[in-house]
Write a protein that holds these residues in place. Sequence first.
Motif, PDB file in Angstrom:
ATOM      1  N   PRO A  45     -21.584  43.047 -16.100  1.00  0.00           N
ATOM      2  CA  PRO A  45     -22.556  42.185 -15.231  1.00  0.00           C
ATOM      3  C   PRO A  45     -21.499  40.831 -14.416  1.00  0.00           C
ATOM      4  N   LEU A  46     -21.767  40.549 -13.437  1.00  0.00           N
ATOM      5  CA  LEU A  46     -20.885  39.240 -12.760  1.00  0.00           C
ATOM      6  C   LEU A  46     -20.972  38.714 -13.120  1.00  0.00           C
ATOM      7  N   PHE A  71     -27.577  43.992  -3.505  1.00  0.00           N
ATOM      8  CA  PHE A  71     -26.291  44.358  -3.495  1.00  0.00           C
ATOM      9  C   PHE A  71     -26.749  45.443  -5.052  1.00  0.00           C
ATOM     10  N   GLY A  72     -27.431  44.786  -6.424  1.00  0.00           N
ATOM     11  CA  GLY A  72     -27.945  45.443  -7.042  1.00  0.00           C
ATOM     12  C   GLY A  72     -26.879  45.119  -8.276  1.00  0.00           C
ATOM     13  N   TYR A  73     -26.164  44.046  -7.913  1.00  0.00           N
ATOM     14  CA  TYR A  73     -25.295  43.770  -9.361  1.00  0.00           C
ATOM     15  C   TYR A  73     -25.873  43.004 -10.059  1.00  0.00           C
ATOM     16  N   SER A  91      -8.970  33.933 -16.830  1.00  0.00           N
ATOM     17  CA  SER A  91      -8.562  34.755 -18.777  1.00  0.00           C
ATOM     18  C   SER A  91      -9.009  36.073 -17.861  1.00  0.00           C
ATOM     19  N   GLY A  92     -10.108  35.919 -17.101  1.00  0.00           N
ATOM     20  CA  GLY A  92     -11.208  37.256 -16.534  1.00  0.00           C
ATOM     21  C   GLY A  92     -12.490  36.878 -17.117  1.00  0.00           C
ATOM     22  N   LYS A  93     -12.861  35.865 -17.678  1.00  0.00           N
ATOM     23  CA  LYS A  93     -14.594  35.846 -18.905  1.00  0.00           C
ATOM     24  C   LYS A  93     -15.240  34.930 -18.027  1.00  0.00           C
ATOM     25  N   ASP A 254      -9.235  40.517  -8.749  1.00  0.00           N
ATOM     26  CA  ASP A 254      -9.967  42.220  -9.381  1.00  0.00           C
ATOM     27  C   ASP A 254     -11.565  42.273  -9.162  1.00  0.00           C
ATOM     28  N   PHE A 255     -11.707  40.585  -8.406  1.00  0.00           N
ATOM     29  CA  PHE A 255     -13.655  40.762  -7.972  1.00  0.00           C
ATOM     30  C   PHE A 255     -13.560  42.087  -7.077  1.00  0.00           C
ATOM     31  N   GLU A 256     -12.999  41.538  -6.137  1.00  0.00           N
ATOM     32  CA  GLU A 256     -13.393  42.845  -5.010  1.00  0.00           C
ATOM     33  C   GLU A 256     -13.236  44.601  -5.757  1.00  0.00           C
ATOM     34  N   THR A 257     -12.517  44.546  -6.976  1.00  0.00           N
ATOM     35  CA  THR A 257     -12.848  46.105  -7.312  1.00  0.00           C
ATOM     36  C   THR A 257     -13.353  46.462  -7.722  1.00  0.00           C
TER      37      THR A 257
END
Length: 311
Positions: A45-46, A71-73, A91-93, A254-257
Amino acid sequence: MPKTNLVNDMLGKGTSRRTFLKAGGAAALAMTGLTTGARAEASRPLVYAFAAWSDALAITYVGAKLIEDNFGYKVQPLQAEPGVIYASLQSGKADLYSNSYMQGMGPLKGDYQGGQADYVKKVADFIKVVGVSEGPMTQGLAVPEYVDIKSIAELNDQADKFPGGIIGIDAGSGLMQAADATVKAYSLKLHLVPGSQAAMEAAFRRAYSRNEAIVVTTWEPLPMWSKFKMRYLEDPKRTMMAEPYYCFHVMTKDFETNFPKAQAFLTKFRIPNDELAKIMGWIDGGMKPEDAAAKWIGEMKGKGMIEPWLA
């Protein structure tokens, strides 16, 4: 959109945090989700972080529904205080935060001033600012119109009229940082009292109904400005606001990835102040944020505002 996991699950047990739950009801560590559309190929999940301010609730839930439906996320909202939000972005969490509150348009060029700028500077190597979500906004110390002082500089001379001090919102917010600087710059005798947006508004409403003096930290476009006759105190030292404020979309590097379809949307997703105030009013009136978001999106479809965001 499913319910969120516990904050401990998202941020790691032992993380220092406070949960701000005064606005938006009693949903403490879990938030009710929105209708989920077709799923994109993202492996997880986003995680969409927000603080418990009515404008943050409005922007986040409108954004979440548009992302899921178009966008289906799968989107997972995460409510926390600003310090925890920025730590979780680092932290990317968490992946996204749409209420990074700072002065001017400099943040789009890497110039961070005012509001939450100190938080942003600490994690600047791990995030990127991609667009404006809200603004321009004003902030300051405000009083009811019937209060007979005009300037912050007059507060000390009439301090006995404000025994409750300066009623603030949550500690650590950009508004409270400016208020703290103001107390120091003017050597105010009044104590700055942290709380929440909802507590501040309740205190103002109670004092107003009794025709009592009160001074609060606030900003526009909060719905309270349309409910009460009130005004900012003049600020000759410009410590509360040197220039208009904006909220920015801040995301991980790295959001766009991970969520490429949502990236372009967030560079354009900006709710005008009058429309935002409408959604905030519904939420402050007791409507669930997800219901307010769905109602507003339904009303705005075909009117030329949402469609360019999604193109």
